[in-house]
Design an enzyme around this catalytic site. Sequence first.
Site, PDB file in Angstrom:
ATOM      1  N   GLU A 155       0.828  -1.211   0.000  1.00 17.23           N
ATOM      2  CA  GLU A 155       0.000   0.000   0.000  1.00 17.23           C
ATOM      3  C   GLU A 155       0.868   1.270   0.000  1.00 17.23           C
ATOM      4  OE1 GLU A 155      -3.145   0.316  -0.361  1.00 17.23           O
ATOM      5  OE2 GLU A 155      -3.774   2.185   0.569  1.00 17.23           O
ATOM      6  N   THR A 198     -11.974   7.011 -13.210  1.00 14.14           N
ATOM      7  CA  THR A 198     -10.951   6.545 -12.270  1.00 14.14           C
ATOM      8  C   THR A 198     -11.352   5.235 -11.606  1.00 14.14           C
ATOM      9  OG1 THR A 198      -9.407   7.295 -10.564  1.00 14.14           O
ATOM     10  CG2 THR A 198     -11.741   7.773 -10.202  1.00 14.14           C
TER      11      THR A 198
END
Length: 526
Positions: free
Chosen positions: A372, A508
Site C-alpha cells: 500500500e 478513475t
Amino acid sequence: MRSLSVGGSAAVLLGLAAAAPPPHKHRAPHYAASQWRADAVKKAFQVSWDGYYKYAFPHDSLRPVTNRYADDRNGWGASAVDAFSTALVMENWDVVDQILEYVPTIDFDNTTTEVSLFETTIRYLGGLVSAYDLITSPFTAHSCKTSDVDAILRQATRLADNLKVAFDTPSGVPDNNLYFNPPRKGGSTTNGIATIGTLVLEWTRLSDLTDDAEYAKLAQKAESYLLRPQPESGEPFPGLLGTNVRLSDGQFVDSNGGWGGGTDSFYEYLIKMYLYDPERFAEYKDRWIAAADSSIKYLVSHPTTRPDLTFLAMWQGKELRFFSEHLACFNGGNFILGGLTLNEPAYTDFGLALVDGCHATYTATATGIGPEIFAWQDARQPLNATNNPPAPADHAGFYNASGFWITNGNYVLRPEVIESYYYAYRATGDTKYQEWAWEAFERVNRTCRAGSGYSSIRDVNQPGGGGFHDFQESFWFAEVLKYSYLIHAEDAPWQVKADHTNQFVYNTEAHPIRVAGAWGTAKPWR
Ligand SMILES: *[C@@H]1O[C@H](CO)[C@@H](O)[C@H](O)[C@H]1NC(C)=O
Ligand SMILES: *[C@@H]1O[C@H](CO)[C@@H](O)[C@H](O)[C@H]1NC(C)=O
Ligand SMILES: *[C@@H]1O[C@H](CO)[C@@H](O)[C@H](O)[C@H]1NC(C)=O
Ligand SMILES: *[C@@H]1O[C@H](CO)[C@@H](O)[C@H](O)[C@H]1NC(C)=O
C-alpha cells in the site's frame, strides 16, 4: 491538436533531441489476445460475483471469509453497480441481466449513512453512465428492454439530482460529505483536489446524455478553482498543487501534494477530459502538460540502492518527500495516455519508466504483490538531508535488494499497477506487459482467494499474505478484474487505442465512458 512547444519542452526535460516527432507517431501496435488467460480472469469474476450474489447482494460488499455483507457505500449495491461495466465488456450476459433487473429498484433517495460525493460519483454515477454508454453503443451484441436501458439513465439522473446540493456553497467548491432524506451538506469547510477534481467526467457525461447542462456546469465551476489555483502557495511547482481548498472562497489552504491518494485523480482527469472532448477541455490539457512537465523536472527520484528505478516523490511546499503508494502507480498509465493523446513519445517513455518502478514493488515481496505504501532514499539529495532518511535498520536488507522499503504492507485489491500495465501494453504491444499482468493476477488469485470470493490482505511480504481483512472491495469488480481481462482479450471498441481512435475514456473507477462525438454524434443514437 499537438503543440510543438509542449512536445519540445518534455523532450528537453528528458534530455532527448528536441526535434519535433512526426505527427501520428503512435500507430496501433499488433495485439496478441490470449483466450485462455482472458477466460481464467472471467472465471475469477464469476466466482467473485457468485459469492457476492449469494451472500451479500443487494448490499454493497461481500465479506468472503465469513459469508457476510457490508454496507460501506450507502447500501445501494455498490458491487453490483461497479461490476456492471465489467460484466458488459466480458459479455457475461447472465450477470448483465441480473444487474439490469436490479438497477431500477435502487432507492437513491434513501440512505442512513454519510454520502461521499466523490465515491458516489466514481462508483455509482460512473458505473451507471458507463453501462448506459456500453449498452447503447452499436458494438454491444445484447438486446435489452428499452425500459431497462432508460432506467439506467433515469437512476443516474436521480442520484445526481440528490447529490447536487453539495455544490451549494459560497464558492461552488462542493462539500464532499452529504446526508440524504432530505439531501443536505455535512458542514465541511474544505475539500481536497481529488474529491473536487474527479467529478467532471461523470457529471459532464450526464449533461451530454440528458441535454441538461446543469450537471456539467456545477462540476466545471468547482474544477475552475483547481485550473487557476489561488493563492500562489497553492501551486508549489507549475501545475502541481496543494491538497485542500476552502469551500468559502475556493482558496488553497496548503501546499502539500503528490500523485497519491487525496490528489491523484485530479491530475488523471485533466488529460482524460481532453480525450473526452478536445474542443471543450483544451485548458485541462494545458494544465496536465504543466503538471507532467513539472513532475519530470522536479519530482523524479531514483533510490540509492536501485538507481535504475524511477519513482515520483511527494512534496510539502517545495520540499520533496520520498515515499509513494500503490494508489500512485496509476501515474505510469496516465503518462502513457498523455503521450498517446498528445503525440508526445517523451511522456509515453516516461510513463513506461514509472511502470517499471511499480513492477519492482510487486516482484520484490514474498507474495509477488506490491504494498500500500513504500519509501526509499533519494540518490541525488544529500544522504544527511532531513527529508532523505535511510531505511530503518530492520528494513535495510530489503531496501538494499529492492530499492524501496515497505511502510504499509496491506493489499486491498487495488488495480493501479495492473492498470498501468494495461496502458503500457496498449501503447507498445510489448507482450512483456501481458506477462507482468498475468503474473500479478496469478499472485492475487493465489493469495487473496478466500471463502466465497477474494479478500484484501494484511501483509504482502508474508507468505500467504499475513491474514485476510475479510473484505471484497467493489473496485475489485470494476477495476482489477476489468484491466486483468482487457489486457488479454481480443481488441474491441472499448479497448484503449494507441492511434487516436479511442471511443471510450476510462473513469478513475475503470468505467469506460463514451467520448463525446464517438460514432458520429454527441447524443445517444437511439
Ligand atoms: C431508508 O432506509 C432505511 C435503512 O435501510 C430503512 O429502515 C428506512 O425504512 C428507509 N426509509 C425510507 C423512507 O424508505
Ligand atoms: C550534510 O553533510 C554536509 C557535508 O558533510 C555538511 O556540510 C552539511 O552540513 C550536512 N547537513 C546536515 C543537515 O547535517
Ligand atoms: C545495505 O547496504 C549498505 C551499503 O552497501 C551496507 O552498509 C549495509 O550493511 C547493508 N545492510 C544490509 C542489512 O544488508
Ligand atoms: C485461481 O485460483 C483458483 C482457486 O484456488 C484456481 O482453481 C485457479 O486455477 C486459479 N487461476 C489461475 C489462473 O491461477
